[in-house]
Design an enzyme around this catalytic site. Structure first.
Site, PDB file in Angstrom:
ATOM      1  CE  LYS A 248      -4.055   1.998   2.228  1.00  0.00           C
ATOM      2  NZ  LYS A 248      -5.094   1.843   3.257  1.00  0.00           N
ATOM      3  CD  GLU A 336     -19.282  -2.765   9.336  1.00  0.00           C
ATOM      4  OE1 GLU A 336     -18.482  -1.942   8.841  1.00  0.00           O
ATOM      5  OE2 GLU A 336     -19.494  -3.890   8.828  1.00  0.00           O
ATOM      6  NE  ARG A 364     -20.599  -3.146   6.338  1.00  0.00           N
ATOM      7  CZ  ARG A 364     -20.092  -3.770   5.269  1.00  0.00           C
ATOM      8  NH1 ARG A 364     -20.418  -3.366   4.062  1.00  0.00           N
ATOM      9  NH2 ARG A 364     -19.257  -4.782   5.413  1.00  0.00           N
TER      10      ARG A 364
END
Length: 595
Positions: A248, A336, A364
Site C-alpha cells: 500500500k 459490524e 450493515r
C-alpha cells in the site's frame, strides 16, 4: 525522450495496443499522475498506488467492459478510473458535480457495480457469473478485487461459501497488503501472513478447501508476473482465487512507511511526499477526539467500561483507549454485525459497552441492533460517528438515515448532542446505569468550542433523559433543532433583522421526545420549524408531525433536513447549501417568516 504513454490512453482498448514491455513505463506514469492529482485535490492515496500494476494488468488481459470487473470498497480504483475514459476529468474526483471517489454504475460502463462499503464484491461478481451462465454466455469473465481487511468480513465469506459449490466462471483476486485503513486484525490476517511466509502447507490451504482453484501468493507489484498468471487463469473455468502481495502506497516512500496516515493524507508535496500541515491552533476539537478522550477518561475510573470498533480505531479515536487499555478496547475488523452482537454479549454480562461505528456502517448491522440489542433491552451505548452529511465521500458514506432507521425501534434512546460539552456529558451519563440501549450521533469534523479541552474536559454533568432545552426565547416562531445543526440556527438568527420573533429549542433527544415541552411550544406558537441533518422522511421532523397529529394541533410546521434523494459528493458547506440547511439558507428562511 520517451513519449508519454498515459496521454495516449483513453480507454482499455488503447491500453491493449501497447507492447507488454511498455507497461512498466505506463505504471510509473499512472502512479505519478495519481500522486500529482491527489496531492492538490486530496482523496484516497495509498490503496490506489498499491494496485497500479494490477489495474493495468486486469484491463490489459481481460476484455473490459465486456468482461466484468468489480472493485471491493473502491478506495483502490483511482487507476481504474483514469484508464477508463476519465483521465481528463479525474481532477474533479470527490468534488461537487465531479466524478465519485468510488466506482458508480451511472458514471461509466466500466464501473460494473457501485461500491463504497466493504466486502460486497464477491457476492456481486458471483451474481453476475450465475446470470451469464443462465444467459448461455460461458466465455465472459467475472473478476472481484478484494483486500485482506475486507475479505475477513462475514459477507465475503458468505460469497466464497456459495461460489465454491457453483460452476460459475469467476476470479477472486485477494489484494493482500496487511492493511485496510488501519492495520488488518484477526486470525485470518495471521493465516494470510503464514501463507505469505511459506509456513502454511499447501494441502492445508483454506481457500482450496472451499473448492477454489487457488494460486499464489505472487508479487502483485511485478506487472509481468501478474499478467502471466492472469492469462493462465483466464483459460480455467469455474471459481478461481489469486493471492497477490502488494505494498500500500507503493512508489511514494512516505506512503509506504506510514500507510495509515497516507490512506487519505489530505494535501501533500507531490515531489517529497511531505504532508502540508494545517494549522490546528485555536481550533475546536474534532468530535471523534471528544469521544476518544472522554471514553478514555471514563475508562480510567470505571473498569467495567469497554470499547469496540469495527476497523476504525484511528477514525473513531478509540485508539486512545486501545493504547491505554488494550485488553478492554477491541478492533474487530470490518465486521459490524459481529461488533454489535459482541457488544450485546458483553452488556448481558454487566459490562458497560461503547460500540463506536460510523453512522453509515451501522446500516450493515441493522438486524443485530434490533434482535440482539433492542429486543433484549441491553444497554449498549452506540456512538455513531460521522452522522449527517460527511462531505467528499458522497452517497455511500453520508450518515443521514440513522434517525429514521433507529427511531422506529422499541427501547432505543436516541441523542444528538449540540456541541462538545453535550457529547461529553451524554457519554458520561450513559455509563451511570441506563436501562435501555442508546444511540449517540455526532458529526464528522470539528466542534464549535475553541478551548473545550482546557475549559470543559472532565467536568461532567449528568443529562436528564428525554429533556429538551430552550436556547433562546422568542415571540412568534419556534425553531426546533436536533444535534449539531442547531449551531447553524444560532448563527443564522444572529444575522436576521428581527431575531426576537424566534424561539430556539434544542431537542437533543429524538427518542424519547420531550412531549411536555412540545405541548408548551404548540400552545404558544402558530409557526414551527424543525431542522435536522438527517432525512426529513422518518426523522426528527416526522416525530414532531406525529406528535402534532396525535394531539390534534393545527400549527403550521415546516420541516428542514435532507431531502428524499441520495446526496452526492461535495464539501459539507456545499452540500448543506444544496439541502437548504446552511447558515445562509436558514437566514433566508427565517427572514421570510419575519416579513
Amino acid at each position: 525522450m520517451k513519449s508519454n504513454l498515459l496521454e495516449q490512453i483513453h480507454n482499455p482498448i488503447d491500453l491493449r495496443q501497447l507492447d507488454e514491455a511498455q507497461l512498466p513505463q505506463l505504471a510509473q506514469e499512472l502512479r505519478d499522475f495519481i500522486i500529482n492529482i491527489v496531492a492538490t485535490k486530496e482523496g484516497h492515496l495509498g490503496a490506489s498506488l498499491g494496485v497500479v500494476e494490477l489495474t493495468i494488468a486486469l484491463h490489459y488481459v481481460f476484455n473490459t467492459p465486456e468482461d466484468l470487473l468489480v472493485w471491493d470498497v473502491g478506495h483502490q480504483a483511482y487507476g481504474h478510473k483514469i484508464l477508463t475514459e476519465r483521465r481528463t476529468i479525474f481532477h474533479t474526483n470527490r468534488q461537487l458535480n465531479g466524478i465519485s471517489g468510488f466506482p458508480r454504475r451511472s458514471e461509466s460502463i466500466y464501473d460494473t457495480f457501485g461500491v463504497g462499503h466493504s466486502s460486497t464484491s464477491i457476492s456481486a461478481v458471483l451474481g453476475m457469473a450465475i446470470a451469464s451462465n443462465l444467459k448461455g454466455d460461458f466465455e465472459k469473465q467475472h473478476i472481484a478485487v478484494i483486500g485482506d481487511a475486507s475479505i475477513a468480513s462475514g459477507m465475503a465469506f458468505e460469497g466464497l461459501n456459495h461460489a465454491g459449490v457453483t460452476d460459475a466462471n469467476l476470479l477472486v483476486i485477494l489484494n493482500d497488503n496487511a492493511i485496510g485503513i488501519d492495520p488488518s486484525v484477526g486470525a485470518l490476517k495471521k493465516y494470510l501472513t503464514s501463507v505469505k511466509e511459506g509456513k502454511n502447507p499447501k494441502q492445508n490451504n483454506m481457500i482450496r478447501s472451499l473448492n477454489f482453484n487457488y494460486s499464489g501468493p505472487i508479487d502483485g507489484n511485478d506487472i509481468f508476473a501478474v499478467i502471466k498468471e492472469l492469462k493462465r487463469l483466464k483459460k480455467i473455468k469455474g471459481p478461481k482465487f489469486l493471492h497477490l502481495i502488494t505494498t500500500k502506497g507503493k512508489g511514494l516512500q512516505q506512503a509506504e512507511e506510514n500507510q495509515v496516515k497516507y490512506h487519505a493524507p489530505g494535501k501533500f508535496d507531490a515531489t517529497t511526499g511531505e504532508i502540508i500541515p494545517k494549522s490546528e491552533e485555536h481550533l475546536p476539537p474534532k468530535y471523534q477526539d471528544v469521544f476518544g478522550l472522554t471514553i478514555l477518561d471514563l475508562a480510567k475510573k470505571n473498569e467495567k467500561i469497554v470499547g469496540i470498533t469495527p476497523a476504525m480505531p484511528s477514525g473513531s479515536s478509540l485508539k486512545f483507549m486501545m493504547d491505554a487499555f488494550p485488553k478492554r478496547a477491541f478492533d474487530v475488523g470490518i465486521a459490524e454485525q459481529h461488533a454489535v452482537t459482541l457488544s450485546a454479549g458483553m452488556a448481558a454480562q454487566g459490562m458497560i459497552v461503547y460500540c463506536n461505528i460510523y453512522s453509515t456502517f451501522l446500516q450493515r448491522a441493522y438486524d443485530q441492533v434490533i434482535h440482539d440489542v433492542a429486543l433484549q433491552n441491553l444497554p449498549v451505548i452506540f456512538c455513531l460517528d460521522r452522522a449527517g452529511l460527511v462531505g467528499e465521500d458522497g452517497a455511500t458514506h453520508h450518515g443521514v438515515f440513522d434517525l429514521a432507521y433507529l427511531r422506529c425501534i422499541p427501547n432505543m434512546i436516541i441523542h444528538a448532542p449540540l456541541n462538545e460539552i453535550e457529547l461529553q456529558n451524554i457519554l458520561y451519563t450513559a455509563q451511570l446505569g441506563l436501562e435501555h440501549p442508546i444511540a449517540i450521533r455526532y458529526p464528522r469534523g470539528r466542534g464549535v468550542i475553541n478551548d473545550w479541552k482546557n475549559l470543559h474536559f472532565g467536568k461532567y454533568e449528568a443529562i436528564e433523559i428525554g429533556k429538551a432545552k430552550c436556547l433562546k426565547n422568542g415571540s412568534k416562531t419556534a425553531i426546533l433543532s436536533s444535534g449539531a445543526i442547531g449551531n447553524n440556527v444560532t448563527l443564522a438568527l444572529a444575522k436576521i433583522k428581527q431575531p426576537e420573533n424566534f424561539a430556539h429549542y434544542d431537542f437533543a433527544f429524538i427518542k424519547p421526545l420531550d412531549e411536555n415541552e412540545l405541548h408548551t411550544i404548540f400552545d404558544q406558537f402558530e409557526s414551527i420549524i424543525t431542522i435536522e441533518d438527517g432525512t426529513i422522511k422518518g426523522g426528527f421532523g416526522s416525530a414532531v408531525l406525529e406528535f402534532a397529529a396525535t394531539y390534534h394541533y393545527s400549527s403550521k410546521i415546516q420541516l428542514l433536513g435532507i431531502p428524499d434523494q441520495f446526496i452526492e459528493q461535495g464539501s459539507i458547506d456545499e452540500l448543506q447549501q444544496n439541502c437548504g440547511i446552511s447558515v445562509d439558507n436558514l437566514e433566508m428562511i427565517f427572514s421570510s417568516y419575519s416579513n
